[in-house]
Each structure stands twice: as C-alpha cells, then as structure tokens.
Write an enzyme that holds these catalytic residues in place. Structure first.
Site, PDB file in Angstrom:
ATOM      1  N   HIS A 299       9.335 -20.576  90.320  1.00  0.00           N
ATOM      2  CA  HIS A 299       8.110 -20.633  91.118  1.00  0.00           C
ATOM      3  C   HIS A 299       8.445 -20.450  92.601  1.00  0.00           C
ATOM      4  CE1 HIS A 299       4.044 -22.399  92.105  1.00  0.00           C
ATOM      5  NE2 HIS A 299       4.680 -22.595  93.250  1.00  0.00           N
ATOM      6  N   GLU A 300       9.419 -21.214  93.081  1.00  0.00           N
ATOM      7  CA  GLU A 300       9.793 -21.128  94.496  1.00  0.00           C
ATOM      8  C   GLU A 300      10.427 -19.782  94.821  1.00  0.00           C
ATOM      9  OE1 GLU A 300       8.496 -23.297  96.351  1.00  0.00           O
ATOM     10  OE2 GLU A 300       7.975 -24.626  94.698  1.00  0.00           O
TER      11      GLU A 300
ATOM     12  N   HIS B 101       7.754 -17.231  95.564  1.00  0.00           N
ATOM     13  CA  HIS B 101       7.338 -17.314  96.966  1.00  0.00           C
ATOM     14  C   HIS B 101       8.353 -16.590  97.854  1.00  0.00           C
ATOM     15  CE1 HIS B 101       4.017 -20.108  96.509  1.00  0.00           C
ATOM     16  NE2 HIS B 101       4.777 -21.014  95.918  1.00  0.00           N
TER      17      HIS B 101
END
Length: 162
Positions: free
Chosen positions: A72-73, A76
């Site tokens: 998820h990170e 980003h």
C-alpha cells in the site's frame, strides 16, 4: 523467517525486495518502524519519500498483513515519484493496489475496539430560545451564537453548575 519482530535494517531489506518483486522498480529511500503509529498501519512521506510501518501490526497479525501494508505504502511512493495519482481516491492508486494485492485498510489492532468515546461533559444553552448543544470539550461561549435564533449562549457543566 516467521519472526514477530524485526529490526529497521531487516524492514529496509524487505521493503526493497517487495518493491523490486511487485513493482519492478527499486525503493531508494528509507523504511523504518514507528511504534507511535496507533490507528494506521503505515505512512508515506511525500517530501522525504520515506515510509514508516507500525510494528504493532507485525506483532498482532504477522508478516502477510504487513506485506500488504508495505505494498500500500509503495503504491503511494511509486505513483508519487512518477507524477501519477497517488492519493487514496485516485483511479491510478486503486488500480495499482489491486494489481499488487495490497491492502486498502489495515486491520484494527486488538485493544483499539475497547476504547469508549468520551461522554458529553458540557452543555451550551441559548439564553433566548433554550436550544441546547452538547459538547465533550469546554469552550468559550462568547465566540459562538445560537444556530437557531442567533442569541448568546451560556456554558453549563452537565451536572448543572455554571
């Protein structure tokens, strides 16, 4: 390698490995644990491009859940560096997250569900129409007016004392 704890160096290697394996691009910044994170699994810093991961997620749910948080990170991270939509609401972000099988939300840590909301401790009462407004925090009634009639408000503690 099913350990419930790991060092920042091991996390760094793990993030670099996931970045190459899932995104085909190296992770060139710093990844570290931050035990002060309480309601999130991790976070990405847009200015420094560093990533922080909540170690409590690793202890509570193991490597498979933390791997989803890392992905998820990294979504980003890689989208931001490419100038693409890197926010949660962007289509690019949602598509990449699905493609790499990252988590949209992290699991709630044990003990967080047990917290109860604070009760109302104060009441604002309109001096003209009697409209009541419940508040959890003390506030200065001189800065506010009644939303119903526009008159002044009076602050009371819920036990009735002024």
């Amino acid at each position: 390698m099913e350990s419930k704890s790991m060092s920042n160096e091991e996390l760094q290697e793990w993030v670099e490995h996931i970045s190459l394996e899932s995104f085909g691009v190296p992770f060139k910044h710093q990844a570290r644990f931050n035990a002060r994170l309480s309601s999130t699994g991790g976070r990405y810093f847009m200015k420094s491009h560093h990533i922080e991961i909540n170690p409590h997620q690793l202890a509570a749910f193991g490597r498979s859940e933390v791997e989803k948080i890392i992905k998820h990170e990294l979504c980003h991270y890689h989208l931001h560096l490419r100038g693409m939509g890197h926010r949660h609401r962007d289509a690019d972000f949602k598509a990449w997250l699905t493609r790499v099988e990252g988590s949209r939300h992290c699991q709630t840590l044990p003990g967080r569900l047990e917290r109860k909301p604070r009760p109302y401790r104060y009441k604002l009462v309109c001096v003209s129409c009697g409209q009541e407004y419940l508040r959890k925090r003390k506030m200065n009634p001189q800065h506010y007016r009644c939303g119903k009639c526009g008159s002044k408000l009076r602050l009371l503690a819920l036990d009735g004392t002024p």
